[in-house]
Design a protein around this motif. Structure first.
Motif, PDB file in Angstrom:
ATOM      1  N   ARG A 110      -8.765  66.874 -84.639  1.00 22.90           N
ATOM      2  CA  ARG A 110      -8.108  65.965 -83.674  1.00 22.90           C
ATOM      3  C   ARG A 110      -9.121  65.304 -82.727  1.00 22.90           C
ATOM      4  O   ARG A 110      -9.045  64.107 -82.421  1.00 22.90           O
ATOM      5  CB  ARG A 110      -7.079  66.742 -82.848  1.00 22.90           C
ATOM      6  CG  ARG A 110      -5.832  67.069 -83.659  1.00 22.90           C
ATOM      7  CD  ARG A 110      -4.866  67.820 -82.782  1.00 22.90           C
ATOM      8  NE  ARG A 110      -3.629  68.092 -83.523  1.00 22.90           N
ATOM      9  CZ  ARG A 110      -2.606  68.802 -83.053  1.00 22.90           C
ATOM     10  NH1 ARG A 110      -2.698  69.325 -81.806  1.00 22.90           N
ATOM     11  NH2 ARG A 110      -1.532  69.001 -83.786  1.00 22.90           N
TER      12      ARG A 110
ATOM     13  N   ASN B  87      -3.332  81.631 -92.274  1.00 19.76           N
ATOM     14  CA  ASN B  87      -3.053  80.344 -92.928  1.00 19.76           C
ATOM     15  C   ASN B  87      -4.085  80.122 -94.004  1.00 19.76           C
ATOM     16  O   ASN B  87      -5.262  80.399 -93.835  1.00 19.76           O
ATOM     17  CB  ASN B  87      -3.074  79.179 -91.934  1.00 19.76           C
ATOM     18  CG  ASN B  87      -1.921  79.254 -90.906  1.00 19.76           C
ATOM     19  OD1 ASN B  87      -0.801  79.605 -91.279  1.00 19.76           O
ATOM     20  ND2 ASN B  87      -2.206  78.967 -89.665  1.00 19.76           N
TER      21      ASN B  87
ATOM     22  N   LEU C 137      -8.211  72.614 -86.282  1.00 19.11           N
ATOM     23  CA  LEU C 137      -7.309  71.510 -85.959  1.00 19.11           C
ATOM     24  C   LEU C 137      -7.791  70.739 -84.741  1.00 19.11           C
ATOM     25  O   LEU C 137      -7.736  69.505 -84.684  1.00 19.11           O
ATOM     26  CB  LEU C 137      -5.889  72.059 -85.743  1.00 19.11           C
ATOM     27  CG  LEU C 137      -4.820  71.009 -85.475  1.00 19.11           C
ATOM     28  CD1 LEU C 137      -4.711  70.045 -86.647  1.00 19.11           C
ATOM     29  CD2 LEU C 137      -3.464  71.689 -85.208  1.00 19.11           C
ATOM     30  N   LYS C 138      -8.299  71.449 -83.772  1.00 19.94           N
ATOM     31  CA  LYS C 138      -8.822  70.815 -82.560  1.00 19.94           C
ATOM     32  C   LYS C 138     -10.004  69.932 -82.876  1.00 19.94           C
ATOM     33  O   LYS C 138     -10.137  68.817 -82.386  1.00 19.94           O
ATOM     34  CB  LYS C 138      -9.200  71.887 -81.541  1.00 19.94           C
ATOM     35  CG  LYS C 138      -9.743  71.310 -80.222  1.00 19.94           C
ATOM     36  CD  LYS C 138     -10.047  72.428 -79.235  1.00 19.94           C
ATOM     37  CE  LYS C 138     -10.599  71.851 -77.951  1.00 19.94           C
ATOM     38  NZ  LYS C 138     -11.808  71.131 -78.145  1.00 19.94           N
TER      39      LYS C 138
ATOM     40  N   PHE D 151      -7.590  78.426 -87.162  1.00 16.12           N
ATOM     41  CA  PHE D 151      -6.878  77.207 -87.566  1.00 16.12           C
ATOM     42  C   PHE D 151      -6.730  76.257 -86.393  1.00 16.12           C
ATOM     43  O   PHE D 151      -6.916  75.036 -86.523  1.00 16.12           O
ATOM     44  CB  PHE D 151      -5.497  77.598 -88.126  1.00 16.12           C
ATOM     45  CG  PHE D 151      -4.715  76.422 -88.603  1.00 16.12           C
ATOM     46  CD1 PHE D 151      -4.991  75.841 -89.836  1.00 16.12           C
ATOM     47  CD2 PHE D 151      -3.703  75.869 -87.801  1.00 16.12           C
ATOM     48  CE1 PHE D 151      -4.254  74.784 -90.270  1.00 16.12           C
ATOM     49  CE2 PHE D 151      -2.980  74.795 -88.247  1.00 16.12           C
ATOM     50  CZ  PHE D 151      -3.265  74.224 -89.500  1.00 16.12           C
ATOM     51  N   ALA D 152      -6.463  76.822 -85.258  1.00 16.91           N
ATOM     52  CA  ALA D 152      -6.326  75.988 -84.062  1.00 16.91           C
ATOM     53  C   ALA D 152      -7.631  75.334 -83.709  1.00 16.91           C
ATOM     54  O   ALA D 152      -7.688  74.125 -83.316  1.00 16.91           O
ATOM     55  CB  ALA D 152      -5.823  76.813 -82.889  1.00 16.91           C
ATOM     56  N   ASP D 153      -8.741  76.077 -83.922  1.00 18.40           N
ATOM     57  CA  ASP D 153     -10.052  75.507 -83.613  1.00 18.40           C
ATOM     58  C   ASP D 153     -10.373  74.379 -84.551  1.00 18.40           C
ATOM     59  O   ASP D 153     -10.896  73.327 -84.138  1.00 18.40           O
ATOM     60  CB  ASP D 153     -11.111  76.628 -83.691  1.00 18.40           C
ATOM     61  CG  ASP D 153     -12.477  76.129 -83.282  1.00 18.40           C
ATOM     62  OD1 ASP D 153     -12.586  75.559 -82.124  1.00 18.40           O
ATOM     63  OD2 ASP D 153     -13.425  76.208 -84.070  1.00 18.40           O
TER      64      ASP D 153
ATOM     65  N   GLU E  85      -4.959  82.275 -86.944  1.00 19.19           N
ATOM     66  CA  GLU E  85      -4.313  81.220 -86.124  1.00 19.19           C
ATOM     67  C   GLU E  85      -5.293  80.633 -85.141  1.00 19.19           C
ATOM     68  O   GLU E  85      -5.316  79.419 -84.930  1.00 19.19           O
ATOM     69  CB  GLU E  85      -3.112  81.819 -85.373  1.00 19.19           C
ATOM     70  CG  GLU E  85      -2.339  80.800 -84.574  1.00 19.19           C
ATOM     71  CD  GLU E  85      -1.111  81.421 -83.927  1.00 19.19           C
ATOM     72  OE1 GLU E  85      -0.450  80.697 -83.164  1.00 19.19           O
ATOM     73  OE2 GLU E  85      -0.831  82.615 -84.156  1.00 19.19           O
ATOM     74  N   ALA E  86      -6.206  81.448 -84.653  1.00 18.20           N
ATOM     75  CA  ALA E  86      -7.181  80.933 -83.679  1.00 18.20           C
ATOM     76  C   ALA E  86      -8.143  80.025 -84.367  1.00 18.20           C
ATOM     77  O   ALA E  86      -8.504  78.948 -83.866  1.00 18.20           O
ATOM     78  CB  ALA E  86      -7.928  82.086 -83.010  1.00 18.20           C
TER      79      ALA E  86
END
Length: 409
Positions: A28, A2, A24-25, A20-22, A17-18
């Motif tokens: 959030r 991404n 994003l986390k 990005f997820a981190d 992706e990992a």
């Protein structure tokens, strides 16, 4: 992969992706914490507002209840104090009335006692004067009686001299006719209220010859005499004696309820006892006399005069006794009044004491009520203190459920 553009340097870089997820986390978590912080702050503010509002509402309600209770207590206390003052005033008035009643009763009894003592003294003086007057009258009557007896003795002596002439006159007539004629001669002048008739009532089996009765102007009987006539000529073979007729004459007198009994007799003409005049044989039978025919009118006059004097004396004596009886009845009525008054006073005193005891009991109950009201006021004060000391923290302490609810807010 991404591609992400940095908002500051505008450079693009790629993350897997990992990553990005981190990222994003992280974003959030940071937003959540901010939002959570805001929500918690808002909840805390709302909680504090709610608690303050609840405290204010509860405090206002308690203050209104306390004010209402205070007003009710004040009114009740004022009413009770007024009632107590009224009861005390009634007690004071009752005590005053009692003292006045007792004083008036004592004064009345003392006045009546003095009046009774004066009346009794006056009655005793009147009694002494009346007794003295009766004694004087009785002495005068005795003197008069002696004079009458002296005159009658002289008359008897005079008539004794006429004995033969009278006896000669009665030869041609019976003894009963002679006595009746002698009485009728004086009936209109000397014996207007007298009754002298033959005794015709033989219901009891026997009867006398004549009954003499006389009443006074008021209809009271003055004297009554049963006469029996016995003539020497009536005897047949054997001579009769006067004492042979005493018992039968006394029986006839009692059956006809006569006071005196008189035997008019010509029997035993040689007996000097019966020839001297009026012979009293009361030692044999009470109130009995034996006379010769010439003493027929004198015996009636003597007995009637004696009865008239005796009747007057008896009336005066009865009057004295009646006065003494009136004094006795007066004293008995006075004593009965005293006993009745003492009984009524005792009953009234007991009722008064019972009323006083009831009032004292009522006062004690009112004092208990006052103490209970004061105790209620103290309990309300303690409740108010407890209400003012009330907080959310204290409400949720030891209560996990409520603590969890507030924690959720």
């Amino acid at each position: 992969m991404n591609e992400i553009i940095c908002p500051h340097c505008k450079k693009a870089f790629k993350v897997d992706e990992a990553g990005f997820a981190d990222i994003l986390k992280q974003v959030r978590d940071h937003q959540f914490e901010d939002e959570l912080e805001k929500r918690l702050q808002l909840a805390e503010n709302e909680k504090e507002s709610a608690v303050k509002l609840a405290e204010a509402t509860l405090k206002n309600r308690l203050q209104e209840d306390l004010a209402k209770k205070d007003k009710e207590l004040s009114e009740k206390l004022a009413t009770k104090e007024t009632e107590i003052a009224r009861i005390k005033a009634q007690l004071d008035n009752a005590e005053l009335q009692k003292k006045l009643s007792v004083t008036e009763a004592v004064q009345k009894i003392e006045k009546e006692r003095d009046d009774l003592a004066n009346n009794l003294k006056n009655k005793e003086t009147e009694t002494l004067l009346l007794e003295k007057s009766l004694n004087e009258n009785f002495a005068i009557q005795l003197k008069t009686k002696d004079e009458i007896i002296k005159i009658k003795d002289e008359e008897i002596a005079f008539r004794a001299e006429l004995k033969q002439k009278l006896s000669t006159k009665m030869v041609g007539e019976s003894l009963e006719q002679h006595c009746e004629i002698e009485f009728n001669k004086l009936r209109a002048s000397a014996f207007q209220n007298a009754y002298f008739e033959k005794d015709n009532d033989s219901k009891t089996g026997s009867k006398g010859d004549y009954i003499f009765k006389e009443n006074d102007a008021d209809g009271n009987e003055v004297i009554s005499i049963m006469f029996e006539m016995k003539n020497e000529a009536d005897a047949t073979i054997s001579k009769k004696r006067n004492d042979e007729f005493f018992k039968e004459l006394d029986k006839d007198r009692n059956e006809k309820k006569c006071e005196y009994a008189v035997l008019v007799s010509t029997l035993e003409s040689d007996n000097e006892l019966y020839n001297v005049g009026i012979v009293d044989v009361s030692y044999r039978f009470p109130k009995m006399f034996v006379i010769r025919p010439q003493f027929f009118i004198p015996i009636i006059s003597l007995l009637r005069n004696a009865s008239m004097n005796s009747l007057k004396y008896k009336a005066e004596l009865a009057k004295v006794r009646s006065q003494n009886l009136d004094i006795t009845n007066f004293e008995e009525k006075m004593n009965a009044f005293k006993e009745g008054f003492a009984k009524n006073y005792d009953l009234a005193s007991r009722k008064f004491n019972e009323a006083i005891a009831g009032i004292d009991k009522t006062i004690k109950e009112l004092e208990k009520t006052k103490e209970a009201l004061l105790s209620s006021e103290n309990n309300l004060r303690l409740a108010n203190n407890k209400a003012e000391d009330l907080t959310i923290k204290k409400l949720t302490q030891g209560n996990p459920t409520m603590k969890a609810k507030f924690d959720e807010l």
